[in-house]
Design a protein around this motif. Structure first.
Motif, short mmCIF file in Angstrom:
data_model
loop_
_atom_site.label_atom_id
_atom_site.label_comp_id
_atom_site.label_asym_id
_atom_site.label_seq_id
_atom_site.Cartn_x
_atom_site.Cartn_y
_atom_site.Cartn_z
N THR A 160 -37.60 -38.57 -65.68
CA THR A 160 -36.17 -38.81 -65.53
C THR A 160 -35.89 -39.27 -64.10
OG1 THR A 160 -35.76 -36.50 -64.96
CG2 THR A 160 -35.43 -37.14 -67.26
N THR A 161 -34.77 -39.98 -63.91
CA THR A 161 -34.35 -40.39 -62.58
C THR A 161 -33.53 -39.28 -61.93
OG1 THR A 161 -32.20 -41.33 -63.16
CG2 THR A 161 -34.14 -42.72 -63.53
N VAL A 162 -33.12 -39.50 -60.70
CA VAL A 162 -32.33 -38.50 -59.99
C VAL A 162 -31.00 -38.23 -60.68
CG1 VAL A 162 -31.14 -40.13 -58.44
CG2 VAL A 162 -31.60 -37.79 -57.67
N VAL A 163 -30.49 -39.21 -61.43
CA VAL A 163 -29.21 -39.01 -62.12
C VAL A 163 -29.37 -38.01 -63.26
CG1 VAL A 163 -27.37 -40.14 -63.43
CG2 VAL A 163 -28.41 -41.30 -61.48
N ASN A 191 -30.56 -45.74 -56.30
CA ASN A 191 -31.80 -46.10 -56.98
C ASN A 191 -32.32 -44.87 -57.71
OD1 ASN A 191 -33.30 -44.45 -55.05
ND2 ASN A 191 -33.08 -46.14 -53.60
N LYS A 192 -33.56 -44.90 -58.18
CA LYS A 192 -34.05 -43.81 -59.05
C LYS A 192 -34.16 -42.48 -58.32
CE LYS A 192 -39.03 -44.59 -58.36
NZ LYS A 192 -40.32 -44.86 -59.05
N ASN A 193 -34.16 -42.50 -56.97
CA ASN A 193 -34.30 -41.26 -56.21
C ASN A 193 -33.06 -40.87 -55.41
OD1 ASN A 193 -36.99 -40.51 -56.90
ND2 ASN A 193 -37.73 -42.18 -55.61
N ILE A 194 -32.11 -41.78 -55.26
CA ILE A 194 -30.89 -41.50 -54.51
C ILE A 194 -29.72 -42.12 -55.27
CG2 ILE A 194 -29.68 -41.69 -52.31
CD1 ILE A 194 -32.40 -42.52 -51.09
N ALA A 210 -26.67 -37.29 -55.04
CA ALA A 210 -27.90 -36.61 -55.43
C ALA A 210 -29.08 -37.35 -54.81
CB ALA A 210 -28.05 -36.56 -56.95
N SER A 211 -30.07 -36.58 -54.37
CA SER A 211 -31.23 -37.17 -53.72
C SER A 211 -32.49 -36.37 -54.07
CB SER A 211 -31.04 -37.18 -52.20
OG SER A 211 -32.24 -37.52 -51.54
N GLU A 304 -25.57 -43.12 -68.10
CA GLU A 304 -25.85 -44.52 -68.36
C GLU A 304 -24.76 -45.43 -67.77
OE1 GLU A 304 -27.02 -45.38 -72.38
OE2 GLU A 304 -28.69 -43.95 -72.28
N LEU A 305 -23.53 -44.96 -67.78
CA LEU A 305 -22.45 -45.72 -67.16
C LEU A 305 -22.69 -45.82 -65.65
CD1 LEU A 305 -19.69 -47.10 -67.29
CD2 LEU A 305 -18.62 -44.83 -67.09
N ILE A 306 -23.17 -44.75 -65.04
CA ILE A 306 -23.48 -44.76 -63.60
C ILE A 306 -24.53 -45.84 -63.30
CG2 ILE A 306 -24.60 -43.44 -61.76
CD1 ILE A 306 -23.15 -40.95 -62.93
N TRP A 307 -25.57 -45.87 -64.11
CA TRP A 307 -26.62 -46.88 -63.87
C TRP A 307 -26.08 -48.30 -64.07
CZ3 TRP A 307 -30.42 -46.26 -60.96
CH2 TRP A 307 -31.07 -45.02 -60.86
N LYS A 308 -25.19 -48.46 -65.02
CA LYS A 308 -24.60 -49.78 -65.25
C LYS A 308 -23.80 -50.21 -64.03
CE LYS A 308 -21.55 -52.24 -68.48
NZ LYS A 308 -20.72 -52.10 -69.71
N LYS A 309 -23.04 -49.26 -63.44
CA LYS A 309 -22.23 -49.58 -62.27
C LYS A 309 -23.08 -49.77 -61.02
CE LYS A 309 -18.14 -49.23 -64.22
NZ LYS A 309 -17.17 -50.35 -64.24
N ALA A 310 -24.24 -49.13 -60.98
CA ALA A 310 -25.09 -49.19 -59.79
C ALA A 310 -25.89 -50.50 -59.70
CB ALA A 310 -26.05 -48.00 -59.75
#
Length: 311
Positions: A160-163, A191-194, A210-211, A304-310
């Motif tokens: 899983t990613t940091v999210v 990104n996947k860690n921050i 989150a980090s 998933e919405l967070i990743w879309k916005k990022a």
């Protein structure tokens, strides 16, 4: 007369081992049975806690009244499906967060459990942290929330990613506890860690970070409105309330303000123990667990919405 409760733990890695330890201490649980694909791990944990090892997945299912799924997230959907398909009756299921690898899988789990006579719960553990309960009891109007959840790097979580690994705890608190069922807008960067997000619920502003690369472990929550500021530490389970300035004056031409600070007296607990005891009580009574599958799936939708916005 209440029948004996046999509670199974599927997957006895770091988190699963903690579940075994806690369930073994809950009086309403008569026996704990464990299964893991790694035979050596089963032998080690069963010997340490004097619990019952199962030789196969099928044997494990045949024993249990309720099951705690602590396997890697990528296996959650498969294991929930197998637990529901096998056995002579529907078994209550507790699954560690996140409920599934993605929102689509989460929707599939909702279909799997629909109409089943069981108690289903998801392990969003901060719901059972006493500082969250105290904040809810204060029942204050929230104008600003800032939550930081930073961890040193770890090789334990790889799927899983940091999210989904860290931030999802605070997504659950904000979207299901502090500001439930409200429309929002959000932006995100990371990104996947921050990851850092800003969200707005009407006039309330929310900041989550989150980090997984931090040199210091941080678990802080900060809430403000016009009258007070609340500061909490998830790890220390400490909560402070700062009330608006009572006195303004100048001393030697310097500005001085005096605030009132209160330390909330909190009965410190192990949130996992409170969480699992609550689930066991729900299994006995047939009541719904406080963290529902629907809420957990919605948390994944927001991830998933967070990743879309990022992007």
């Amino acid at each position: 007369m209440q029948h004996r409760m046999i509670f199974g733990v599927l997957g006895v890695g770091v988190m699963g081992k903690n579940h075994v330890r806690v369930l073994n201490e809950i009086k309403k649980v008569d026996e704990v049975v464990i299964y893991d694909a790694k035979d050596e791990r089963v032998k080690e944990v069963s010997k340490e806690f004097e619990v019952t090892p199962a030789a196969s997945f099928e044997e494990f299912l045949s024993y249990c009244d309720a099951i705690s799924i602590c396997t890697p997230t990528s296996q959650h959907y498969e294991h929930i499906a197998r637990c529901l398909k096998n056995g002579r009756r529907d078994k209550s299921i507790f699954v560690e967060k996140p409920i599934a690898s993605c929102y689509k899988e989460g929707l599939g789990i909702l279909k799997l459990i629909k109409g089943k006579e069981l108690v289903f719960g998801v392990g969003h553990i901060e719901r059972f942290n006493p500082i969250i309960r105290e904040i809810c009891d204060l029942d204050v109007e929230i104008e600003y929330v800032d939550i930081k959840r930073h961890n040193p790097s770890s090789s334990r979580v790889t799927d899983t990613t940091v999210v989904e690994d860290l931030m999802i705890h605070d997504i659950d608190i904000v979207f299901n506890v502090l500001l439930p069922n409200k429309d929002f807008r959000l932006s995100a960067s990371g990104n996947k860690n921050i990851m850092h997000i800003l969200a707005k619920f009407d006039d309330t502003v929310v900041s989550l970070s989150a980090s997984r690369i931090s040199s210091k472990k941080i678990r802080k929550i900060h809430i403000e409105n016009h009258n007070l500021t609340i500061e909490g530490d998830y790890m220390d389970q400490e909560l402070y309330i700062f009330r608006g300035p009572q006195i303004y004056r100048t001393v030697n031409e310097k500005y001085v303000q005096e605030n009132v600070m209160e330390k909330v007296l909190i009965n410190k607990v192990e949130p996992l123990k409170v969480e699992l005891k609550s689930f066991v009580d729900c299994v006995n009574s047939g009541e719904d667990f406080s963290v529902t599958a629907e809420q957990a799936v919605n948390n994944l939708r927001i991830c998933e919405l967070i990743w879309k916005k990022a992007r």
